[in-house]
Enzyme design. Structure first.
Site, PDB file in Angstrom:
ATOM      1  N   GLU A 155     -17.127  -3.187  -3.864  1.00 22.85           N
ATOM      2  CA  GLU A 155     -16.724  -4.227  -2.839  1.00 22.85           C
ATOM      3  C   GLU A 155     -18.145  -5.088  -2.763  1.00 22.85           C
ATOM      4  OE1 GLU A 155     -17.292  -5.842   0.095  1.00 22.85           O
ATOM      5  OE2 GLU A 155     -17.334  -4.235   1.054  1.00 22.85           O
ATOM      6  N   GLU A 214     -23.953 -13.989   1.043  1.00 24.54           N
ATOM      7  CA  GLU A 214     -24.680 -12.594   1.044  1.00 24.54           C
ATOM      8  C   GLU A 214     -25.124 -12.351  -0.153  1.00 24.54           C
ATOM      9  OE1 GLU A 214     -22.399  -9.545   3.237  1.00 24.54           O
ATOM     10  OE2 GLU A 214     -21.520 -11.324   4.206  1.00 24.54           O
TER      11      GLU A 214
END
Length: 286
Positions: free
Chosen positions: A48, A57
């Site tokens: 994930e 990110e």
């Protein structure tokens, strides 16, 4: 054998594996997915890695490096593909909430001080409002001014780290209903191909029209929700208008959006991104 890779201190709770009778099958390793050492190559890699707006990110980098080191030829990636969806939209209630606030803060009549104090502060506050993307945005299907467009689309088997450093794609929309164009909202979908030959692909859709919301409308949105990228000035649009532009991610960790209506530029804006300071976790090799 399953190798569960966790970079955080959660990996210290390995006893949970033994308590559930899985110690002969599952091995927990603490470290970054791209830095740990495995005793063998693997058939499946599941992680994930998705951030807000898919690539915020930037933790996908470590998964691609781990793929190149440890996934066997012909092995399976999960997710196997990903796409960032965008749609032109209006955000009337959100704009009314944030912009009208300065006319009557907290419901107070401050007109006496407005010309003295607020006149200089309001532009700064509004500038800050428009500079950052709005994460955790929830767009209603009726807020969409057209059908969404998927750009970019990523093949997790072939995608390379250097390709992530500079992504550029074009988007094209045909406005379906008249309204105020405040900007564009983005979300992502990822696909998990079946481990069985001919099996069905499973899709995770974080958008407003995801299939599960029609089947199970009581379900809460995913924690990613959607991301709103705002124009500095809203624009009125009409049905059949052509809305087009480009999305570009550059090495300076910015996403730059360019919007046009009927070939006339209505805005070009860079939005800051960030690289996660944490270490990639939630990675399974097997």
């Amino acid at each position: 054998m399953v190798y569960a890779v966790e970079a955080s201190s959660m990996a210290e709770h390995r006893q949970l594996v033994k308590q559930n009778g899985c110690e002969e099958v599952v091995t927990v390793l603490q470290g970054r997915a791209d830095e740990i050492e495995l005793p063998e190559q693997v058939d499946v890699l599941v992680s994930e890695w998705m951030g807000h707006c898919l690539l915020f990110e930037f933790v996908v980098e470590s998964i691609l490096l781990a793929r190149d080191r440890w996934l066997k030829e012909g092995g399976v990636m999960g997710p196997s593909s990903a796409a960032l969806s965008r749609v032109p939209c209006h955000a009337n209630s959100y704009y009314a909430e944030k912009m009208a606030f300065w006319e009557q803060p907290y419901g107070l009549d401050v007109t006496i001080f407005y010309t003295i104090l607020f006149r200089s502060q309001v532009p700064l506050a509004q500038q800050e409002f428009f500079t950052e993307p709005k994460f955790n945005h929830l767009i209603e299907p009726n807020d969409c001014l057209s059908a969404p467009c998927d750009v970019p689309q990523l093949d997790m088997y072939t995608l390379q780290v250097n390709e992530l450093e500079e992504i550029k794609d074009q988007f094209h929309f045909r406005v379906e209903k008249s309204g105020v164009f405040h900007g564009s909202t983005a979300w992502f979908t990822v696909q998990f191909e079946s481990l069985e030959t001919g099996g069905a692909t499973v899709e995770l859709n974080t958008g407003p029209n995801s299939e599960h919301k029609h089947i199970l409308p009581h379900l809460v949105p995913t924690h990613w929700k959607q991301t709103l990228f705002k124009l500095d000035r809203s624009v009125s649009v009409y049905a059949e208008d052509a809305n087009s532009g480009t999305i570009r991610r550059n090495p300076g960790r910015h996403i730059t959006l360019h919007w046009s209506i009927n070939s006339s530029t209505v805005g070009t804006k860079p939005f800051p991104m960030w690289r996660s300071t944490g270490k990639q976790s939630k990675c399974i090799f097997c």
